[in-house]
Scaffold this active site. Structure first.
Site, short mmCIF file in Angstrom:
data_model
loop_
_atom_site.label_atom_id
_atom_site.label_comp_id
_atom_site.label_asym_id
_atom_site.label_seq_id
_atom_site.Cartn_x
_atom_site.Cartn_y
_atom_site.Cartn_z
N ASP A 135 7.80 4.82 -31.99
CA ASP A 135 8.16 6.21 -32.29
C ASP A 135 7.80 6.51 -33.75
OD1 ASP A 135 9.96 8.68 -32.49
OD2 ASP A 135 10.40 8.03 -30.45
N HIS A 168 13.19 11.37 -35.43
CA HIS A 168 13.17 11.21 -33.97
C HIS A 168 13.41 9.77 -33.54
CE1 HIS A 168 11.21 11.25 -29.92
NE2 HIS A 168 11.70 12.47 -29.86
N ASN A 268 8.93 17.25 -21.36
CA ASN A 268 9.76 18.44 -21.31
C ASN A 268 8.96 19.65 -20.83
OD1 ASN A 268 11.80 16.82 -22.45
ND2 ASN A 268 11.11 17.33 -24.52
N SER A 353 13.24 12.71 -24.33
CA SER A 353 13.23 11.70 -25.40
C SER A 353 14.58 11.02 -25.52
CB SER A 353 12.89 12.34 -26.74
OG SER A 353 11.53 12.55 -26.90
#
Length: 401
Positions: A135, A168, A268, A353
């Site tokens: 990530d 994130h 998404n 996520s």
């Protein structure tokens, strides 16, 4: 009749026009051809000869992989077709940019909802299972993550430090592996616990400080993971467009040949009626466990992608987890406090996520309870023990549940 002097002058003018036409048709004088990031796949494992071939065409090499027979390089655009025509090269693909997919136990409602607290009470906390967050890095100084942090690598900048600036990756890491350290506060949203609160947590940074990254760095992170015996990898990132066969081959090899459990956010791209097949890459690959998102009523989040590759669903709406600092890439803003000079932040986040690390952490619990199990056995256990949601059996909204 044209005189000799006039012929000479006319020829000079014609020559001058030809030169000017050539300059106008081609690159501007002194301008270098555009350089393009590519993934070059070879028929055999690339070595010095293949590296020399790429460099001979003006290429700058970033990675020579051994997970897949490929080289990541930056090439002058005119060299791409010539390299693709080489008999030792199977394909030259664009290095597509990927992005982050974002839109204590009582605080971590998703951990409670999937029953991880009961597993913790039974003594299984994922002790020592090596779980990598691929990530934007991890804030490994966070009091809910620091004791579990076991190392990592920065593939975006060659400094070896996978500290998270974007936030994130830190949020994802907290859901998977935040410590059960009583870092709570009854008067505020402080302190969470992860699904596997004693895992060995690794940060593989492939997204930059704005949440974007290159396929080349993701392949290198997968290679690092298998070389360092990582057992579970979480990827809350992806591409809407197909990143190419070299990327797919890297995931397939990591799963099939190396035994890595790979969990990814389904994306998404969903719509309120839940229609369409809109799972993104890498969750679209058979070698990846694709995770959709649910809310606290076990209903599919309206943004959660749907389709044939959805395998499981997990909490992904208003999930509280660790954060890197007091800034946020979107609302709601994080809530922070400072103790002994260390800033401790938490933030609510929504999206697939946030759902994926619930499954990655559960995979770590399964491996802690069954150390000899293969990734296929872990996958089967995840499927068979999931609570069936939606239509009976598998469905494109919740997968197996």
């Amino acid at each position: 009749m044209i005189r000799k002097g006039r012929v000479s002058a006319l020829a000079s003018r014609i020559l001058l026009v030809a030169i000017l036409s050539g300059l106008l048709a081609g690159p501007a004088f002194g301008q270098q051809p555009e350089r393009v990031k590519v993934l070059i796949a070879f028929r055999r494992q690339p070595g010095p000869a293949e590296q020399a071939l790429v460099r001979g065409m003006g290429g700058a090499i970033k990675y020579t992989y051994h997970l897949v027979p490929a080289i990541a390089a930056t090439l002058p655009e005119p060299a791409i077709s010539a390299l693709a025509a080489n008999p030792h090269v199977t394909r030259v693909e664009p290095d597509r940019q990927m992005r982050a997919l974002d839109i204590e136990l009582d605080n971590a409602w998703g951990v409670t909802r999937i029953g991880a607290g009961t597993v913790h009470d039974g003594g299984n906390r994922g002790d020592g299972v090596k779980l990598a967050i691929i990530d934007s890095g991890i804030n490994y100084l966070h009091p809910d993550l620091n004791d579990n942090y076991a190392g990592g690598e920065d593939f975006v900048e060659p400094d070896g430090d996978p500290m998270d600036v974007y936030g994130h990756g830190t949020h994802v890491a907290g859901t998977a592996c935040a410590e059960d350290n009583n870092n709570g506060d009854p008067d505020g949203p402080y302190g969470v616990v992860g699904v596997a609160p004693t895992c060995a947590l690794y940060a593989l940074k492939v997204l930059d400080d704005a949440g974007f990254g290159d396929a080349r760095d993701l392949i290198a992170a997968l290679q690092w993971a298998v070389d360092n015996d990582i057992q579970v990898a979480n990827l809350s990132l992806g591409w809407d467009l197909n990143p190419g066969e070299t990327v797919r081959e890297a995931f397939d090899t990591a799963w099939t040949d190396k035994g890595l459990v790979i969990v990814a956010a389904a994306c998404n791209n969903g719509n309120r009626p839940g229609k369409g097949d809109n799972v993104c890459y890498p969750a679209l690959y058979d070698s990846v466990i694709a995770v959709a998102a649910t809310d606290d009523s076990d209903q599919r989040a309206s943004i959660s992608s749907t389709g044939e590759q959805v395998e499981l669903a997990a909490p992904g709406v208003a999930v509280l987890s660790t954060w890197n600092d007091d800034t946020g890439y979107r609302d709601p803003q994080p809530v922070c406090r400072e103790e002994e000079g260390i800033q401790t932040c938490y933030k609510y986040g929504s999206g697939t996520s946030m759902a994926a690390p619930h499954v990655a952490g559960t995979a770590a619990l399964i491996l802690a309870a069954n150390p000899g199990w293969t990734n296929d056995q872990v996958r089967a256990q995840l499927r068979t023990t999931a609570d069936d949601l939606g239509d009976t059996g598998w469905d494109p909204h919740y997968g197996f549940g």
